[in-house]
Design a protein around this motif. Structure first.
Motif, PDB file in Angstrom:
ATOM      1  N   THR A  73       0.842  -1.199   0.000  1.00  0.00           N
ATOM      2  CA  THR A  73       0.000   0.000   0.000  1.00  0.00           C
ATOM      3  C   THR A  73       0.871   1.240   0.000  1.00  0.00           C
ATOM      4  N   ALA A  74       0.350   2.285  -0.620  1.00  0.00           N
ATOM      5  CA  ALA A  74       1.039   3.576  -0.680  1.00  0.00           C
ATOM      6  C   ALA A  74       0.371   4.553   0.279  1.00  0.00           C
ATOM      7  N   VAL A  75       1.078   5.621   0.585  1.00  0.00           N
ATOM      8  CA  VAL A  75       0.550   6.660   1.465  1.00  0.00           C
ATOM      9  C   VAL A  75      -0.681   7.294   0.830  1.00  0.00           C
ATOM     10  N   TYR A  91      -2.011   3.254  -8.127  1.00  0.00           N
ATOM     11  CA  TYR A  91      -2.713   2.023  -7.784  1.00  0.00           C
ATOM     12  C   TYR A  91      -4.223   2.224  -7.773  1.00  0.00           C
ATOM     13  N   GLY A  92      -4.657   3.402  -7.351  1.00  0.00           N
ATOM     14  CA  GLY A  92      -6.088   3.671  -7.318  1.00  0.00           C
ATOM     15  C   GLY A  92      -6.723   3.677  -8.696  1.00  0.00           C
ATOM     16  N   PRO A 128      -4.536   8.274 -15.010  1.00  0.00           N
ATOM     17  CA  PRO A 128      -3.683   9.306 -15.632  1.00  0.00           C
ATOM     18  C   PRO A 128      -2.267   9.332 -15.081  1.00  0.00           C
ATOM     19  N   GLU A 129      -2.101   9.125 -13.771  1.00  0.00           N
ATOM     20  CA  GLU A 129      -0.770   9.164 -13.165  1.00  0.00           C
ATOM     21  C   GLU A 129       0.112   8.032 -13.700  1.00  0.00           C
ATOM     22  N   ALA A 130      -0.486   6.841 -13.820  1.00  0.00           N
ATOM     23  CA  ALA A 130       0.265   5.703 -14.348  1.00  0.00           C
ATOM     24  C   ALA A 130       0.597   5.906 -15.823  1.00  0.00           C
ATOM     25  N   ILE A 131      -0.332   6.476 -16.587  1.00  0.00           N
ATOM     26  CA  ILE A 131      -0.083   6.744 -18.004  1.00  0.00           C
ATOM     27  C   ILE A 131       1.097   7.698 -18.161  1.00  0.00           C
ATOM     28  N   GLU A 132       1.092   8.762 -17.381  1.00  0.00           N
ATOM     29  CA  GLU A 132       2.173   9.743 -17.462  1.00  0.00           C
ATOM     30  C   GLU A 132       3.516   9.107 -17.133  1.00  0.00           C
ATOM     31  N   GLN A 133       3.546   8.289 -16.077  1.00  0.00           N
ATOM     32  CA  GLN A 133       4.800   7.656 -15.680  1.00  0.00           C
ATOM     33  C   GLN A 133       5.266   6.646 -16.718  1.00  0.00           C
ATOM     34  N   ASN A 159      -5.045  -8.643  -6.909  1.00  0.00           N
ATOM     35  CA  ASN A 159      -6.263  -7.860  -6.744  1.00  0.00           C
ATOM     36  C   ASN A 159      -5.930  -6.446  -6.318  1.00  0.00           C
ATOM     37  N   SER A 160      -6.852  -5.544  -6.612  1.00  0.00           N
ATOM     38  CA  SER A 160      -6.715  -4.158  -6.182  1.00  0.00           C
ATOM     39  C   SER A 160      -7.247  -4.011  -4.758  1.00  0.00           C
ATOM     40  N   ILE A 161      -6.511  -3.263  -3.937  1.00  0.00           N
ATOM     41  CA  ILE A 161      -6.949  -2.903  -2.601  1.00  0.00           C
ATOM     42  C   ILE A 161      -6.793  -1.396  -2.466  1.00  0.00           C
ATOM     43  N   PRO A 162      -7.407  -0.769  -1.482  1.00  0.00           N
ATOM     44  CA  PRO A 162      -7.266   0.691  -1.360  1.00  0.00           C
ATOM     45  C   PRO A 162      -5.800   1.120  -1.307  1.00  0.00           C
ATOM     46  N   ASN A 163      -5.431   1.998  -2.229  1.00  0.00           N
ATOM     47  CA  ASN A 163      -4.072   2.560  -2.319  1.00  0.00           C
ATOM     48  C   ASN A 163      -2.999   1.520  -2.627  1.00  0.00           C
ATOM     49  N   GLY A 164      -3.393   0.347  -3.111  1.00  0.00           N
ATOM     50  CA  GLY A 164      -2.370  -0.659  -3.349  1.00  0.00           C
ATOM     51  C   GLY A 164      -2.858  -1.891  -4.057  1.00  0.00           C
TER      52      GLY A 164
END
Length: 573
Positions: free
Chosen positions: A274-276, A285-286, A315-320, A535-540
């Motif tokens: 999980t991320a902050v 991740y979200g 969008p954040e993942a696309i940019e990175q 699986n996806s979890i909140p923030n991670g």
């Protein structure tokens, strides 16, 4: 998109390494036997400068470990190992609560990691009495703290209710949790071994120090390289440093657990990252959510292996991803320019081809999703393999291959490209053929005299198939493309079944070890499966790897077969 998927998943593994690196930043750690190495609690310095545990490690109870080791050693055909473990455990665990887990918590004190062990015992003196032959009698200090020597080291021990805390310094014992179960949430007897890392407990200055040291290391490595390679290497290194810096600053928690699950007849390895909350990494991740898929039909019970993933990309993942792709492209183009195997015109052509592939990948990820599936069917006689992936422009993908074929047409060993052989439900079908050399017996058993690769290009998809009758399997994948409704599905999942793969391998070339594994799996409860689910979890994201009992039995059979073969070989001499 596959690159993007692997890149995001690698945060989990990289996070482990980064967090451990942060823990070892405490340079100048006092000696283990230095009683006065930390200020006493009365001065408040030792406690005031301590963090909450950065790392928590738990080991399952002695009873759980003995039962699980007995089970797993029996499954792999080595029960004597389980017996030896039980005997050793019984020798050293007198006075230990056999049903409670053991833990080690690691806070940072004055910037240095300080492990504190927590033993489940209501009478630690009984435990120490059992160990006197190794440690000598325990000394007792005025506050009731016990002291023993372990080799050249000194260990301080304090009874805390039904637990005992052990540390290398008396003041560290004040940091032991009053209720050890509070730091073992989701760990303890849920796993044989579990580790939880909390990055945000590492002070900011320690994290910044690690980043600075990493940058210095990269600079030193680049300085040693040839000047011709330095520019591309520097760009790649800078991109990597930025990713690592993001992990160091934005990681919240990482947990790994390993468990022998007798009821499920297998082994589980769980991981969660999980991320902050509110960080860019959390946004990456979200943005990942399961979506309907064109290729979900690869998820089949009769598959020898399949892999499927379908998710949104934020969008954040696309940019990175695009930034990383640009960096990688620059490095590739630089390597092409420095190649001695290509003349100047060829270098320009290859760079142009790379540019088109990169443009297609970039436009695909900009659509905000990844969707692909792979399927392998195998039996004793043949195999079929098919792959499908979403792309922004399937026609451009086809044109890239056509242009490449035109440039290779005069090469004597070039494969044969047969384009637009058929159109099937909007998908153009192509074929690539290559002769398999007469001397390649195994390759001919697999592919025949001619290797045929079937390629399909649709408006938004690319398909590839290999193997006898694989074209019909590819058409089935096309047929199912519009029928998926999504529903509850993991972000990614993979299953591999060993038995059909081994049977096919044995049909190509007989092997005693493979035969032993096949015989073992023929009577097993499963086909020797490995399954990975994310699986996806909140923030991670969390993941589970499952290894079934059948695979463990097959490994045991392979070991015994190898041992027997060596014994027979030794008898001949």
């Amino acid at each position: 998109m596959l690159l993007n998927r692997n890149r995001v998943s690698s945060h989990f593994v990289l996070g482990v390494a980064v967090t451990f690196a942060c823990l070892v930043q405490g340079i100048g750690t006092p000696p283990l036997d230095a009683q006065d190495s930390l200020p006493a609690r009365s001065g408040g310095a030792a406690v005031a400068s301590a963090t909450d545990p950065v790392v928590v490690v738990t080991i399952g109870s002695v009873n759980k470990l003995m039962q699980d080791v007995n089970y797993i050693t029996g499954v792999v055909g080595q029960p004597q190992v389980g017996g030896m473990f039980a005997m050793m455990a019984g020798t050293f665990t007198q006075g230990i609560d056999m049903n409670q887990p053991i833990a080690v918590v690691v806070p940072l004190v004055n910037g240095s990691p300080e492990p504190i062990a927590l033993l489940p015992t209501a009478d630690v003196k009984t435990v120490l009495k059992r160990l006197e032959a190794q440690t000598g009698p325990a000394d007792e200090l005025s506050d009731g703290t016990l002291v023993i020597a372990v080799g050249a080291n000194t260990v301080y021990i304090r009874q805390l209710g039904n637990w005992a805390a052990l540390a290398r310094n008396r003041e560290l014992l004040d940091l032991a949790p009053a209720d050890p179960s509070s730091v073992m949430e989701g760990m303890g007897n849920s796993y044989d071994l579990a580790i939880r890392l909390r990055m945000q407990q590492v002070p900011t200055e320690t994290r910044n120090m690690l980043i600075a040291q990493l940058r210095q290391g990269f600079e030193q490595a680049i300085a040693k390289q040839d000047q011709a390679d330095a520019e591309g290497t520097r760009a790649m290194a800078e991109s990597s440093i930025k990713q690592i810096e993001q992990l160091i600053q934005d990681t919240n928690e990482l947990k790994i657990g390993w468990n022998i699950d007798q009821s499920a007849k297998g082994i589980h390895i769980d991981g969660a990252f999980t991320a902050v909350d509110g960080s860019q990494l959390a946004a990456i991740y979200g943005g990942q959510k399961a979506i309907p898929s064109q290729f979900a039909s690869v998820i089949r019970d009769d598959a020898a292996a399949f892999y499927h993933a379908a998710m949104s990309i934020g969008p954040e993942a696309i940019e990175q991803y695009i930034a990383s792709l640009e960096t990688a492209t620059a490095a590739i183009n630089n390597a092409i320019s420095e190649s001695d195997d290509l003349n100047e015109d060829q270098q320009v052509e290859v760079q142009a081809l790379v540019g088109r592939i990169v443009d297609l990948a970039t436009s695909s990820v900009k659509e905000g999703k990844a969707d692909f599936g792979t399927l392998l069917l195998a039996n004793e006689d043949d195999f079929q393999f098919v792959f499908g992936s979403f792309v922004a422009d399937g026609n451009e993908a086809a044109q890239i291959v056509k242009d490449l074929a035109a440039k290779l047409q005069n090469e004597p060993k070039a494969p044969r490209f047969l384009f637009d052989q058929e159109t099937y439900k909007g998908v153009s079908l192509h074929r690539i053929e290559a002769d398999v050399p007469a001397g390649e017996d195994e390759a001919r058993k697999v592919f025949g005299e001619t290797l045929r690769v079937h390629v399909g290009t649709g408006a938004k998809a690319v398909y590839v198939a290999v193997g006898e009758n694989s074209e019909s399997l590819m058409k089935q994948l096309v047929d199912s493309g519009a029928s998926d409704n999504g529903g509850v599905r993991p972000l990614g999942q993979m299953t591999v079944k060993l038995l059909p793969i081994l049977k096919y391998a044995q049909s190509i070339e007989t092997n005693g070890t493979i035969a032993a594994m096949i015989d073992s799996l023929a009577t097993a409860a499963d086909q020797g499966n490995v399954r990975i689910v994310s699986n996806s979890i909140p923030n991670g994201q969390d993941s589970r790897i499952t290894v079934t009992e059948g695979l463990l039995q097959a490994i045991g059979a392979a070991v015994r077969q190898t041992q027997q073969a060596k014994m027979q070989q030794n008898d001949q001499f």
